[in-house]
Design an enzyme around this catalytic site. Structure first.
Site, PDB file in Angstrom:
ATOM      1  N   LYS A  62       0.855  -1.195   0.000  1.00 26.84           N
ATOM      2  CA  LYS A  62       0.000   0.000   0.000  1.00 26.84           C
ATOM      3  C   LYS A  62       0.889   1.243   0.000  1.00 26.84           C
ATOM      4  O   LYS A  62       1.860   1.314   0.760  1.00 26.84           O
ATOM      5  CB  LYS A  62      -0.863  -0.027   1.265  1.00 26.84           C
ATOM      6  CG  LYS A  62      -1.619   1.251   1.576  1.00 26.84           C
ATOM      7  CD  LYS A  62      -2.996   1.245   0.981  1.00 26.84           C
ATOM      8  CE  LYS A  62      -3.704   2.591   1.116  1.00 26.84           C
ATOM      9  NZ  LYS A  62      -4.635   2.815  -0.009  1.00 26.84           N
ATOM     10  N   ASN A  86     -13.154   3.696  -4.894  1.00 24.45           N
ATOM     11  CA  ASN A  86     -12.633   3.835  -3.546  1.00 24.45           C
ATOM     12  C   ASN A  86     -12.075   5.227  -3.352  1.00 24.45           C
ATOM     13  O   ASN A  86     -11.595   5.863  -4.287  1.00 24.45           O
ATOM     14  CB  ASN A  86     -11.562   2.770  -3.246  1.00 24.45           C
ATOM     15  CG  ASN A  86     -10.171   3.196  -3.664  1.00 24.45           C
ATOM     16  OD1 ASN A  86      -9.517   3.979  -2.972  1.00 24.45           O
ATOM     17  ND2 ASN A  86      -9.718   2.720  -4.810  1.00 24.45           N
ATOM     18  N   ILE A  88      -9.955   5.878  -0.277  1.00 24.77           N
ATOM     19  CA  ILE A  88      -9.364   5.533   1.018  1.00 24.77           C
ATOM     20  C   ILE A  88      -8.586   6.731   1.560  1.00 24.77           C
ATOM     21  O   ILE A  88      -8.573   6.973   2.760  1.00 24.77           O
ATOM     22  CB  ILE A  88      -8.387   4.327   0.855  1.00 24.77           C
ATOM     23  CG1 ILE A  88      -9.080   3.151   0.168  1.00 24.77           C
ATOM     24  CG2 ILE A  88      -7.804   3.915   2.199  1.00 24.77           C
ATOM     25  CD1 ILE A  88     -10.232   2.558   0.886  1.00 24.77           C
ATOM     26  N   ASN A 144       3.944   6.164  -6.689  1.00 20.69           N
ATOM     27  CA  ASN A 144       2.542   6.494  -6.967  1.00 20.69           C
ATOM     28  C   ASN A 144       2.468   8.003  -7.148  1.00 20.69           C
ATOM     29  O   ASN A 144       2.514   8.755  -6.184  1.00 20.69           O
ATOM     30  CB  ASN A 144       1.685   6.026  -5.785  1.00 20.69           C
ATOM     31  CG  ASN A 144       0.225   6.406  -5.937  1.00 20.69           C
ATOM     32  OD1 ASN A 144      -0.171   7.022  -6.926  1.00 20.69           O
ATOM     33  ND2 ASN A 144      -0.579   6.064  -4.953  1.00 20.69           N
ATOM     34  N   CYS A 147      -1.116  11.560  -6.945  1.00 20.35           N
ATOM     35  CA  CYS A 147      -1.478  12.290  -5.737  1.00 20.35           C
ATOM     36  C   CYS A 147      -1.494  13.763  -6.074  1.00 20.35           C
ATOM     37  O   CYS A 147      -0.722  14.217  -6.906  1.00 20.35           O
ATOM     38  CB  CYS A 147      -0.447  12.074  -4.634  1.00 20.35           C
ATOM     39  SG  CYS A 147      -0.072  10.359  -4.335  1.00 20.35           S
ATOM     40  N   ILE A 210      -2.129   0.629 -15.017  1.00 22.35           N
ATOM     41  CA  ILE A 210      -2.516   1.970 -14.634  1.00 22.35           C
ATOM     42  C   ILE A 210      -3.001   2.018 -13.177  1.00 22.35           C
ATOM     43  O   ILE A 210      -3.307   0.990 -12.591  1.00 22.35           O
ATOM     44  CB  ILE A 210      -3.692   2.500 -15.512  1.00 22.35           C
ATOM     45  CG1 ILE A 210      -4.877   1.517 -15.423  1.00 22.35           C
ATOM     46  CG2 ILE A 210      -3.258   2.723 -16.939  1.00 22.35           C
ATOM     47  CD1 ILE A 210      -6.153   1.952 -16.121  1.00 22.35           C
ATOM     48  N   ASN A 211      -3.107   3.230 -12.699  1.00 23.05           N
ATOM     49  CA  ASN A 211      -3.814   3.471 -11.449  1.00 23.05           C
ATOM     50  C   ASN A 211      -5.317   3.549 -11.772  1.00 23.05           C
ATOM     51  O   ASN A 211      -5.708   3.394 -12.919  1.00 23.05           O
ATOM     52  CB  ASN A 211      -3.332   4.793 -10.823  1.00 23.05           C
ATOM     53  CG  ASN A 211      -3.355   4.720  -9.294  1.00 23.05           C
ATOM     54  OD1 ASN A 211      -4.321   4.238  -8.723  1.00 23.05           O
ATOM     55  ND2 ASN A 211      -2.319   5.198  -8.650  1.00 23.05           N
ATOM     56  N   GLY A 263      -5.034  -3.568 -13.825  1.00 20.23           N
ATOM     57  CA  GLY A 263      -6.363  -3.041 -14.079  1.00 20.23           C
ATOM     58  C   GLY A 263      -7.357  -4.132 -14.422  1.00 20.23           C
ATOM     59  O   GLY A 263      -7.412  -4.604 -15.547  1.00 20.23           O
TER      60      GLY A 263
HETATM   61  C1  LIG Z   1      -9.130  -0.007  -2.284  1.00 22.30           C
HETATM   62  C2  LIG Z   1      -8.023   0.370  -3.209  1.00 22.30           C
HETATM   63  C3  LIG Z   1      -6.910   1.036  -2.714  1.00 22.30           C
HETATM   64  C4  LIG Z   1      -5.871   1.393  -3.560  1.00 22.30           C
HETATM   65  N1  LIG Z   1      -4.777   2.027  -3.048  1.00 22.30           N
HETATM   66  C5  LIG Z   1      -3.723   2.328  -3.861  1.00 22.30           C
HETATM   67  C6  LIG Z   1      -2.545   2.909  -3.348  1.00 22.30           C
HETATM   68  O1  LIG Z   1      -2.402   3.147  -2.160  1.00 22.30           O
HETATM   69  N2  LIG Z   1      -1.535   3.217  -4.217  1.00 22.30           N
HETATM   70  C7  LIG Z   1      -1.623   2.954  -5.544  1.00 22.30           C
HETATM   71  O2  LIG Z   1      -0.688   3.224  -6.295  1.00 22.30           O
HETATM   72  N3  LIG Z   1      -2.729   2.369  -6.059  1.00 22.30           N
HETATM   73  C8  LIG Z   1      -3.783   2.056  -5.255  1.00 22.30           C
HETATM   74  N4  LIG Z   1      -4.890   1.455  -5.795  1.00 22.30           N
HETATM   75  C9  LIG Z   1      -4.946   1.182  -7.227  1.00 22.30           C
HETATM   76  C10 LIG Z   1      -4.554  -0.242  -7.552  1.00 22.30           C
HETATM   77  O3  LIG Z   1      -3.240  -0.524  -7.167  1.00 22.30           O
HETATM   78  C11 LIG Z   1      -4.708  -0.514  -9.055  1.00 22.30           C
HETATM   79  O4  LIG Z   1      -3.826   0.317  -9.779  1.00 22.30           O
HETATM   80  C12 LIG Z   1      -6.117  -0.255  -9.554  1.00 22.30           C
HETATM   81  O5  LIG Z   1      -7.056  -0.618  -8.583  1.00 22.30           O
HETATM   82  C13 LIG Z   1      -6.425  -1.006 -10.852  1.00 22.30           C
HETATM   83  O6  LIG Z   1      -6.242  -2.375 -10.698  1.00 22.30           O
HETATM   84  P1  LIG Z   1      -7.434  -3.393 -10.293  1.00 22.30           P
HETATM   85  O7  LIG Z   1      -8.566  -3.112 -11.229  1.00 22.30           O
HETATM   86  O8  LIG Z   1      -6.844  -4.753 -10.466  1.00 22.30           O
HETATM   87  O9  LIG Z   1      -7.778  -3.086  -8.891  1.00 22.30           O
HETATM   88  C14 LIG Z   1      -5.952   1.082  -4.942  1.00 22.30           C
HETATM   89  C15 LIG Z   1      -7.066   0.418  -5.430  1.00 22.30           C
HETATM   90  C16 LIG Z   1      -8.096   0.044  -4.596  1.00 22.30           C
HETATM   91  C17 LIG Z   1      -9.276  -0.657  -5.171  1.00 22.30           C
END
Ligand SMILES: Cc1cc2nc3c(=O)[nH]c(=O)nc-3n(C[C@H](O)[C@H](O)[C@H](O)COP(=O)(O)O)c2cc1C
Ligand SMILES: Cc1cc2nc3c(=O)[nH]c(=O)nc-3n(C[C@H](O)[C@H](O)[C@H](O)COP(=O)(O)OP(=O)(O)OC[C@H]3O[C@@H](n4cnc5c(N)ncnc54)[C@H](O)[C@@H]3O)c2cc1C
Ligand SMILES: Cc1cc2nc3c(=O)[nH]c(=O)nc-3n(C[C@H](O)[C@H](O)[C@H](O)COP(=O)(O)OP(=O)(O)OC[C@H]3O[C@@H](n4cnc5c(N)ncnc54)[C@H](O)[C@@H]3O)c2cc1C
Ligand SMILES: Cc1cc2nc3c(=O)[nH]c(=O)nc-3n(C[C@H](O)[C@H](O)[C@H](O)COP(=O)(O)O)c2cc1C
Ligand code: FES
Ligand code: FES
Lengths: 339, 284, 339, 284
Positions: A62, A86, A88, A144, A147, A210-211, A263
């Protein structure tokens, strides 16, 4: 596309279904191309109850900030069709507690760790890298940059090529030269290859693509935004076509940059799509909430899918979706095997 | 330690406005303690609903023809619970559990009160049994808006020393809320522990009454959870720690059961300014 | 937020479930705020078999170009989790045939029509508007600017504030001043409010928010892009949170600009979310493929949802999700009704 | 005119590797003609699969205890067809139909050949019946990769003048493809019309053989369809019009049945350079 790019890095082949699953992200060698995603695995401890976390590629932790953060008020999540939002707000311990507790545990456990860092200013990113420098067990740093920059009217680093490059330069400067540094890109830009170009020039070793993408839901009962944070990050299978497009575009533009694809990955075939599109490895995020052993399951399914298609290693499949049309013609006549 | 199992639905029966599902879940009953919950996947592999839903474990049976089985009580609220209510015998379900920290039981046979709001009574049955086994007096209060929404009145009677019912519309028992009758029961029973499960508003009020009577309270909270296993940080609420410091803690792993006097009920849905890591007041 | 903004435009109230459903998009008055979406209803004829197309807000026709177009090779579509990709490539008749056949039919049928136009250069957009000028039955023009500009290295008009403004200025100049002109925005930009600002300055009467977002799928059998066009537009419920966020952001920035909300609407409650977020009307697109009477069903469900919440008209609900927190406090005490 | 109905599954039975679903669909049988198809929604309201799937109408019954009913033959291919194969009696399905242009029938009793590949035989049964009613000789050829993938051999025998079977592995009938036996049948039967339904490759070859024997061919094509009703433009293929001009036509409303000699088979998946509206060669 140099498909043999990382062929040599993986010294000891890790076989599954007869497929060499070893993968690399820059100089980080891993037994598998499947990782967790930042924010979707905490620091690995909880998932270790469901599968052996040392058996997957790596744990991406995280995003950690300089100081402890309480995050945003609840509700922090909302389900959407084939996805979720989300907000968070990066709740977590500060970097020092993280290093002492989470990173130390991961290292003693024998897991590979990609440490995700997040800052509110270029300077903060630099300090985070500095703190990590002496720490043991930092397999790679994922920066990351999605931000808001408090110094620049809350503009998001990942949406501005210059800001993004500044962050990367600073982190690069403060880190051991052998530590791979990945920049995590946001899809919420007009041209993601422009941001990629900028951070590559700034010395990044690879890209995480991607994020989440910015979304919103309105609660039809309260008739207000469903999230306390109003907007939130959309993730899950819903965004998979967007993530895959971003990986494809970046691979088209940069044949050699290491890419960690993320993603909406739910199955081994989803992971295969990312690898064919050019990802060197993939992270499983949101779907871990649905199935706590998802990263491990995806890894096994991927090995099977690769074996079924005649691949001998993951690296043979990387970017295979970009091969020229001529190969296709030959294949249609049944004369070519996936190389 | 929680496990993942593919369970088979053995039975779905209606009870008032609820559905009780009996599911094979080999391995979960073996480590179950009252207060634990499970998460259940919704809609199968092609479902647009990607998050599991949390349900309190109502009953478990670790032996018998089907091996381990468990029961959950489902109130139909939205898409996920509706889908669950439509399951039939032989359907399969993906289950993760047992999850969370269970109720803490007193070492000795002290008098206790159990308060359940709506389907919040579900986890109280096996709790009541275990308390009785330890020689505790177990007074039970069940409340709901209307009779239909009370769960398990007849069954819980068997394990309770005394049962009080309240409904807001007066369709069953005393007209009113559980908190209207609770002070009287506390006085009569001299209870030293109050266990409660139900809506947040009820928990807050019950915790306040418990404090008033200097009783220890154990409240099972219900926060929206994306993962249920501690990896997503969606389910937090402000809880005061042993060091007196308030933290935003994950209700799935550090709860769902909390000491009522340590939860900052009025500030749920906010980040109290004195919480660990709260944004400095001058920051954006 | 001026919620009574269009209160007077709707002279004759069209009631459903006791709710005045009349809506406006600029000077186009409609009996309902529910329209079809461009490219998801052809020119209305086929849907008229399933419901009376004169009973919904309007038919938004498939984007028409200057000359007949064959579109892209197949496969042109691919299902994705809660969505789909398409790369139709704007197949259709040229503007002249469109006016003579499709528009004439719609007009004789008594349906309101929003004509969507698409060009490959600023000049082409101008010519399209010119051709439409004398035509009967043009309720409004929706300018689809999500097309690559062949004069400017195929840059997409909607991704560049200046190009977008040039198109709008030209169309505005070539159109009757009373014809409302809407610009249809793409979500694939760093800041959608910047594009909105630019086209508003250029004289647009309203904004259609949003077009599809760029996505991709790789066929795991052929191991190549699933679409012949490689990438395609992602639509359907998967993108609803993105579309809703865009509507919200634009309404925050521009309290008075008419907005036609589009993206993943499946039910009346989905439509309500868009209206609460600031849309004056909504288009139902992809879900019409799943349910040919979706626009009509959504309209009925929306009326019911508004009635349930105590609204007397659609216009009362527009932007209601943005109301101040004070109203919320009062409401929590049960003292305020939705105004 | 097509309608939308909510049907109820009456029966699901296996036939070789296929599933035959009988569904109530009041109103559809009434306007059905052979060659029509229906689209069926997949997975319910919360499904992540948002597109309906197309299926040839196999049988219809407009009366009886259930009112109008229809049968479809489902080959399990991907997610949608798998879900359909898992339906049970009393499940409901959203259905739109009848869709497309049906087969054109000769006015007089001329000899015809019907060619079905795999589940492509499904729409041929009622076609054969209607042709027989008009006094046509109806030779039928069914082919598949293996016996399991032949559909309805016994039933179609009853309505065909002569039935020939081919399988690529020789597990049933002649080893080979339908196109290996078709020329011989054309010669013996002097057929003037060939009806065909099956994979594109087979249709192309059948159309060529029909042309060779100066027979009129009617081919039912299968293009991926998002809407099935003519509003999305995903299902196009290049077809030569009466004016000699090639257009990209929608197979859902202008097909799925086309004259074999007018479809530009080899160019399916491309835009022929001489098609109406094709990009000029110098443009990007
Ligand atoms: C609950 C949650 C918290 C996340 N927190 C972070 C984070 O702290 N830092 C970050 O770079 N990405 C964060 N992400 C993004 C994920 O790492 C990822 O890039 C994004 O969710 C797409 O992938 P997925 O569809 O497999 O979840 C978060 C995603 C979710 C769902
Ligand atoms: C620890 C715990 C124990 C629970 N025990 C029970 C039980 O025994 N019986 C029972 O009927 N319900 C129980 N719930 C609530 C149950 O999880 C919700 O009824 C269910 O999530 C509602 O989901 P839905 O799909 O029907 O609604 P939707 O509106 O479709 O839910 C959408 C999302 O919001 C979340 N959500 C919605 N409502 C709630 C809620 N009230 N609490 C938490 N999350 C919510 C869902 O989990 C889901 O992610 C429990 C919740 C928790 C956290
Ligand atoms: C006019 C017509 C008649 C048909 N009749 C029958 C029939 O009688 N029996 C039968 O088993 N199948 C029939 N099909 C094909 C049937 O629609 C596909 O088997 C089914 O769409 C496969 O979907 P899936 O969900 O299993 O696969 P998926 O891979 O999940 O499908 C994904 C998407 O691709 C489309 N697609 C995938 N394969 C095909 C295909 N072969 N043809 C068209 N679209 C495809 C689907 O419609 C869906 O939108 C017919 C198709 C058409 C166009
Ligand atoms: C098959 C298809 C064709 C489309 N064609 C057009 C078009 O010609 N012009 C246009 O402006 N938008 C077009 N769109 C975009 C839709 O109008 C709409 O903006 C988008 O699909 C999001 O809405 P939805 O999720 O409800 O479909 C098309 C969408 C689809 C799915
Ligand atoms: S629900 Fe994910 S941390 Fe509690
Ligand atoms: S399937 Fe939509 S036009 Fe044919």
């Amino acid at each position: 596309m140099s498909r043999a790019m990382f062929g040599r890095a993986a010294r000891s082949a890790v076989m599954s279904q007869g497929v060499d699953m070893s993968a690399t992200l820059g100089s980080l060698a891993m037994p598998s191309p499947v990782l967790t995603a930042s924010g979707c695995a905490a620091s690995g401890r909880e998932l270790d109850q469901f599968f052996d976390i040392t058996k997957i590629g790596a744990i991406v932790t995280k995003s950690v900030m300089l100081r402890a953060r309480s995050g945003r008020p609840t509700p922090r999540m909302c389900e959407t069709p084939s996805g979720m939002l989300n907000s968070i707000g990066l709740q977590g311990p500060g970097i020092e507690d993280f290093i002492e507790e989470d990173l130390a545990w991961l290292t003693s456990r024998g897991a590979r760790t990609v440490v995700s860092i997040a800052g509110e200013s270029v300077e903060e990113y630099g300090k985070l890298a500095q703190k990590l420098r002496p720490a043991a067990g930092v397999g790679a740093i994922e920066v990351n940059i999605s931000c808001p920059n408090v110094d620049a009217r809350n503009q998001v680093f990942a949406c501005d090529p210059e800001l993004a490059a500044n962050v990367i330069q600073t982190v690069r400067r403060q880190s051991e030269s052998q530590t791979p540094i990945f920049a995590k890109l946001s899809p919420d830009v007009t041209d993601i290859t422009e941001i990629a170009r900028s951070v590559i020039r700034a010395g990044v070793d690879g890209l995480t693509v991607i994020n989440t993408t910015l979304g919103m839901v309105i609660d039809v009962e309260t008739m207000r935004p469903a999230l306390a944070g109003v907007t939130g990050g959309l993730s899950g299978p819903a965004i998979r076509p967007i993530a895959l497009r971003c990986v494809w575009q970046i691979r088209q533009a940069f044949p050699d940059i290491p890419i960690l694809g993320v993603g909406g990955i739910r199955t081994g075939l989803d992971a295969l799509q990312f690898i064919l599109a050019g990802a060197n490895a993939v992270s499983v995020g949101t779907m871990t909430f649905n199935d706590p052993s998802a990263p491990f399951r995806v890894q096994n399914e991927l090995a099977l899918a690769l074996a079924d298609r005649g691949f001998e290693s993951v690296s043979q499949a990387i970017s295979y979706g970009h091969r020229g049309a001529d190969v296709f013609e030959l294949e249609a006549e049944g004369e070519t095997e996936p190389e | 330690m929680p496990i993942q199992v593919r369970g088979e639905v053995l039975d779905v029966r209606r009870a008032g406005s609820y559905y009780v599902l009996s599911i094979t879940a080999s391995g979960i009953p073996e480590s179950f303690r009252p207060g634990h919950f499970v998460t259940i996947g919704i809609g199968g592999e092609e479902s647009g609903l990607i998050l599991q839903r949390a349900f309190a474990i109502h009953q478990v049976q670790s032996r018998g023809v089907y091996g381990g089985t468990l029961d959950v009580v489902v109130g139909v609220h939205g898409k996920g619970s509706r889908w669950l209510s439509e399951r039939r015998r032989h359907d399969t379900l993906e289950i993760v559990g047992p999850l969370g920290k269970p109720f803490i039981l007193p070492k000795e046979g002290v008098p206790c009160v159990l308060v359940g709001g709506g389907y919040g009574s579900a986890p109280l049955f096996m709790l009541a049994e275990q308390l009785r086994e330890r020689g505790c007096r177990v007074d039970v209060v069940l409340g709901a808006s209307t009779e239909e929404k009370l769960y398990g009145v007849l069954d819980i009677k068997r394990v309770s020393s005394m049962l009080t019912i309240t409904t807001e519309d007066g369709s069953s028992g005393t007209k009113g809320r559980v908190t209207d009758v609770l002070p009287g029961i506390m006085e009569r029973s001299n209870s030293v522990v109050v266990y409660a499960c139900g809506p947040m508003g009820m928990l807050e009020a019950v915790a306040a009454i418990a404090s008033e009577y200097r009783a220890y309270s154990q409240c099972s909270v219900e926060e929206a959870m994306a993962c249920g296993i501690g990896i997503c940080m969606t389910c937090v609420l402000p809880v005061i720690g042993e060091d007196g410091l308030t933290r935003m803690v994950r209700s799935c792993v550090e709860g769902p059961i909390f000491r009522g006097d340590l939860v900052r009920w009025a500030e749920i849905g906010t980040i109290p300014a004195d919480a660990l890591g709260a944004p400095a007041l001058d920051a954006s």
